[in-house]
Design a protein around this motif. Sequence first.
Motif, PDB file in Angstrom:
ATOM      1  N   GLN A 189       9.865 -16.751  -7.972  1.00 49.03           N
ATOM      2  CA  GLN A 189       9.766 -15.617  -8.506  1.00 49.03           C
ATOM      3  C   GLN A 189       8.372 -14.640  -8.064  1.00 49.03           C
ATOM      4  OE1 GLN A 189      12.460 -13.848 -10.644  1.00 49.03           O
ATOM      5  NE2 GLN A 189      13.631 -15.666  -9.855  1.00 49.03           N
ATOM      6  N   PHE A 190       8.675 -13.583  -7.574  1.00 52.32           N
ATOM      7  CA  PHE A 190       7.416 -12.615  -7.038  1.00 52.32           C
ATOM      8  C   PHE A 190       7.175 -11.722  -8.013  1.00 52.32           C
ATOM      9  CE2 PHE A 190       9.249 -14.499  -3.047  1.00 52.32           C
ATOM     10  CZ  PHE A 190       8.092 -14.805  -2.497  1.00 52.32           C
ATOM     11  N   ASP A 191       5.882 -11.194  -8.122  1.00 56.60           N
ATOM     12  CA  ASP A 191       5.249 -10.077  -8.620  1.00 56.60           C
ATOM     13  C   ASP A 191       4.977  -9.110  -7.626  1.00 56.60           C
ATOM     14  OD1 ASP A 191       5.852 -11.309 -11.384  1.00 56.60           O
ATOM     15  OD2 ASP A 191       3.621 -11.955 -11.410  1.00 56.60           O
ATOM     16  N   ILE A 192       5.185  -8.015  -7.989  1.00 56.21           N
ATOM     17  CA  ILE A 192       4.897  -6.941  -6.967  1.00 56.21           C
ATOM     18  C   ILE A 192       3.790  -5.861  -7.492  1.00 56.21           C
ATOM     19  CG2 ILE A 192       5.630  -4.811  -5.696  1.00 56.21           C
ATOM     20  CD1 ILE A 192       8.312  -6.302  -5.043  1.00 56.21           C
ATOM     21  N   VAL A 193       2.737  -5.471  -6.757  1.00 52.25           N
ATOM     22  CA  VAL A 193       1.725  -4.604  -7.171  1.00 52.25           C
ATOM     23  C   VAL A 193       1.816  -3.486  -6.023  1.00 52.25           C
ATOM     24  CG1 VAL A 193      -0.527  -3.846  -7.425  1.00 52.25           C
ATOM     25  CG2 VAL A 193       0.316  -6.341  -8.259  1.00 52.25           C
ATOM     26  N   ALA A 194       2.281  -2.237  -6.207  1.00 53.92           N
ATOM     27  CA  ALA A 194       2.884  -1.121  -5.372  1.00 53.92           C
ATOM     28  C   ALA A 194       2.146   0.160  -5.866  1.00 53.92           C
ATOM     29  CB  ALA A 194       4.321  -1.045  -5.078  1.00 53.92           C
ATOM     30  N   ILE A 210      12.554 -11.167  -8.336  1.00 48.14           N
ATOM     31  CA  ILE A 210      11.436 -10.484  -8.742  1.00 48.14           C
ATOM     32  C   ILE A 210      11.357 -10.452  -9.981  1.00 48.14           C
ATOM     33  CG2 ILE A 210      10.503  -8.193  -8.497  1.00 48.14           C
ATOM     34  CD1 ILE A 210      10.853  -9.437  -5.871  1.00 48.14           C
ATOM     35  N   ASP A 211      10.045 -10.688 -10.549  1.00 46.72           N
ATOM     36  CA  ASP A 211      10.131 -10.859 -12.036  1.00 46.72           C
ATOM     37  C   ASP A 211       9.247  -9.775 -12.675  1.00 46.72           C
ATOM     38  OD1 ASP A 211       9.844 -12.080 -14.389  1.00 46.72           O
ATOM     39  OD2 ASP A 211       8.388 -13.555 -14.022  1.00 46.72           O
ATOM     40  N   ASN A 212       7.967  -9.339 -12.127  1.00 50.13           N
ATOM     41  CA  ASN A 212       7.418  -8.283 -12.575  1.00 50.13           C
ATOM     42  C   ASN A 212       6.939  -7.347 -11.399  1.00 50.13           C
ATOM     43  OD1 ASN A 212       6.600  -9.217 -15.582  1.00 50.13           O
ATOM     44  ND2 ASN A 212       5.993 -10.959 -14.344  1.00 50.13           N
ATOM     45  N   VAL A 213       7.025  -5.993 -11.595  1.00 50.07           N
ATOM     46  CA  VAL A 213       6.742  -4.879 -10.995  1.00 50.07           C
ATOM     47  C   VAL A 213       5.657  -4.163 -11.399  1.00 50.07           C
ATOM     48  CG1 VAL A 213       7.154  -2.890  -9.469  1.00 50.07           C
ATOM     49  CG2 VAL A 213       8.721  -4.976  -9.673  1.00 50.07           C
ATOM     50  N   ILE A 214       4.534  -3.861 -10.750  1.00 50.57           N
ATOM     51  CA  ILE A 214       3.642  -2.906 -11.274  1.00 50.57           C
ATOM     52  C   ILE A 214       3.276  -1.817 -10.261  1.00 50.57           C
ATOM     53  CG2 ILE A 214       0.891  -2.572 -11.761  1.00 50.57           C
ATOM     54  CD1 ILE A 214       0.868  -5.684 -12.488  1.00 50.57           C
ATOM     55  N   LEU A 215       3.612  -0.774 -11.013  1.00 51.95           N
ATOM     56  CA  LEU A 215       3.658   0.762  -9.958  1.00 51.95           C
ATOM     57  C   LEU A 215       2.438   1.561 -10.139  1.00 51.95           C
ATOM     58  CD1 LEU A 215       7.258   1.742 -10.231  1.00 51.95           C
ATOM     59  CD2 LEU A 215       6.383   0.143  -8.579  1.00 51.95           C
ATOM     60  N   VAL A 216       1.516   1.670  -9.222  1.00 48.76           N
ATOM     61  CA  VAL A 216       0.270   2.492  -9.482  1.00 48.76           C
ATOM     62  C   VAL A 216       0.501   4.002  -8.635  1.00 48.76           C
ATOM     63  CG1 VAL A 216      -2.214   2.497  -8.993  1.00 48.76           C
ATOM     64  CG2 VAL A 216      -0.953   0.254  -9.181  1.00 48.76           C
ATOM     65  N   GLY A 217       0.361   4.773  -9.690  1.00 49.52           N
ATOM     66  CA  GLY A 217       0.524   6.094  -9.123  1.00 49.52           C
ATOM     67  C   GLY A 217      -0.704   6.568  -8.287  1.00 49.52           C
ATOM     68  N   PRO A 255       0.718  -1.170  -0.060  1.00 49.43           N
ATOM     69  CA  PRO A 255       0.031  -0.130   0.006  1.00 49.43           C
ATOM     70  C   PRO A 255       0.863   1.139  -0.193  1.00 49.43           C
ATOM     71  CG  PRO A 255       0.010  -1.120   2.245  1.00 49.43           C
ATOM     72  CD  PRO A 255       0.758  -1.809   1.198  1.00 49.43           C
ATOM     73  N   GLY A 256       0.004   2.390  -0.245  1.00 54.29           N
ATOM     74  CA  GLY A 256       0.815   3.456  -0.394  1.00 54.29           C
ATOM     75  C   GLY A 256       0.968   4.182   1.230  1.00 54.29           C
ATOM     76  N   ILE A 257       1.156   5.662   1.143  1.00 50.82           N
ATOM     77  CA  ILE A 257       1.576   6.168   2.518  1.00 50.82           C
ATOM     78  C   ILE A 257       0.201   6.356   3.235  1.00 50.82           C
ATOM     79  CG2 ILE A 257       1.012   8.659   1.559  1.00 50.82           C
ATOM     80  CD1 ILE A 257       3.185   9.368   3.530  1.00 50.82           C
ATOM     81  N   LEU A 258      -0.065   6.196   4.521  1.00 49.13           N
ATOM     82  CA  LEU A 258      -1.393   5.943   5.198  1.00 49.13           C
ATOM     83  C   LEU A 258      -2.242   4.877   5.022  1.00 49.13           C
ATOM     84  CD1 LEU A 258      -2.653   9.724   4.807  1.00 49.13           C
ATOM     85  CD2 LEU A 258      -1.149   8.538   6.296  1.00 49.13           C
ATOM     86  N   GLY A 259      -1.400   3.651   4.151  1.00 48.87           N
ATOM     87  CA  GLY A 259      -2.236   2.736   3.767  1.00 48.87           C
ATOM     88  C   GLY A 259      -1.855   1.344   4.716  1.00 48.87           C
ATOM     89  N   SER A 260      -1.183   1.540   5.964  1.00 52.41           N
ATOM     90  CA  SER A 260      -0.971   0.540   6.518  1.00 52.41           C
ATOM     91  C   SER A 260      -1.572   0.995   8.000  1.00 52.41           C
ATOM     92  CB  SER A 260       0.448   0.128   6.779  1.00 52.41           C
ATOM     93  OG  SER A 260       0.845  -0.292   5.636  1.00 52.41           O
ATOM     94  N   GLN A 261      -2.256   0.096   8.751  1.00 52.21           N
ATOM     95  CA  GLN A 261      -2.695   0.332  10.002  1.00 52.21           C
ATOM     96  C   GLN A 261      -1.489   0.483  11.105  1.00 52.21           C
ATOM     97  OE1 GLN A 261      -4.781  -2.676  12.704  1.00 52.21           O
ATOM     98  NE2 GLN A 261      -6.447  -1.321  12.430  1.00 52.21           N
ATOM     99  N   LEU A 262      -1.473   1.271  12.215  1.00 53.29           N
ATOM    100  CA  LEU A 262      -0.743   1.569  13.103  1.00 53.29           C
ATOM    101  C   LEU A 262      -1.153   1.151  14.484  1.00 53.29           C
ATOM    102  CD1 LEU A 262       1.507   4.839  11.901  1.00 53.29           C
ATOM    103  CD2 LEU A 262       2.001   2.513  11.223  1.00 53.29           C
ATOM    104  N   SER A 271       1.800   4.038  -4.968  1.00 57.68           N
ATOM    105  CA  SER A 271       2.186   5.606  -4.287  1.00 57.68           C
ATOM    106  C   SER A 271       3.629   5.032  -3.384  1.00 57.68           C
ATOM    107  CB  SER A 271       1.317   6.155  -3.377  1.00 57.68           C
ATOM    108  OG  SER A 271       1.494   7.161  -3.038  1.00 57.68           O
ATOM    109  N   MET A 272       3.643   5.602  -2.309  1.00 59.85           N
ATOM    110  CA  MET A 272       4.772   5.388  -1.562  1.00 59.85           C
ATOM    111  C   MET A 272       5.313   3.937  -1.537  1.00 59.85           C
ATOM    112  SD  MET A 272       5.554   6.320   2.216  1.00 59.85           S
ATOM    113  CE  MET A 272       7.262   6.374   3.174  1.00 59.85           C
ATOM    114  N   GLY A 273       4.592   3.132  -1.689  1.00 64.39           N
ATOM    115  CA  GLY A 273       4.944   1.617  -1.734  1.00 64.39           C
ATOM    116  C   GLY A 273       5.793   1.290  -3.000  1.00 64.39           C
ATOM    117  N   GLY A 274       5.456   1.975  -4.102  1.00 64.43           N
ATOM    118  CA  GLY A 274       6.257   2.154  -5.486  1.00 64.43           C
ATOM    119  C   GLY A 274       7.752   2.625  -4.945  1.00 64.43           C
TER     120      GLY A 274
END
Length: 257
Positions: free
Chosen positions: A209-214, A250-257, A56-63, A216-219
């Motif tokens: 091999q992992f794929d990543i979907v990230a 790491i095989d594929n990375v998808i960055l969501v702006g 997740p992006g910034i603010l996207g994880s519970q604290l 905002s800040m996760g990217g």
Amino acid sequence: MHNPLRHSIVAIAITSLTAVMLQSCTKPVRAPELGSIYDRAAQHHDPYRNPVIVIPGILGSQLIEDETQTIVWGAFGGGAANPDKPDGARLVALPIDDTTPLRELRDSVSSNGALDRIKLTVLGLPIELDAYSRILGTLGAGGYRDDQLGDSGAIDYGDDHYTCFQFDYDWRRDIPENAARLDAFIDEKRAYVRQAYLDEYGIDNPDIQFDIVAHSMGGLITRYMLRYGSADLPEDGSVPPATWAGADGIDNVILVG
């Protein structure tokens, strides 16, 4: 100049649009039976597809506050820390010291899962908003099931949980620190998936091999981890050498702006 072909295409388009509009006016819309469409795919697993990591992006994880389990970020209502009050503000904020590096400034707050949904209380009424639940639900329908994904009631996702993982992090901390945590998280999940493949398919020590979907800040964390692995920023403020130490596995990375 008259163009018969162009006029024919326009006429067909208008006729088709009119038919769709008339049909929508005369027949009720039927919701699809998601279970019959997706159950089989959602429950299918094999050793040939890459597991997915969702970040997740910034603010996207519970604290949460570790000792009292008070929710510092991620629920806005009764029982959660109120940043408008001094005690709540101290929980949300990082401790600050002019002479101490950030990596050495610690408090009792840590991340506790990605916010697939955010619960709010407005005028005393509970409200739930989708955060990352739609991304996780879509991956789940394709067979990438996370062990934290809730039951939607429409799709049976099955009970296997080695195809999709959420990486939560303390978004108050800096990117190199969280990139090092991501690098360690990938090593941990690689060992977990290898054991699952051995138990279920009899495959010993596979190349995972992992794929990543990230988002905002996760990217940004992902990009740093790929280039520099777990390396911290040098003390002189320069950029570490791009060794691409984190790209292994790491095989594929998808960055969501």
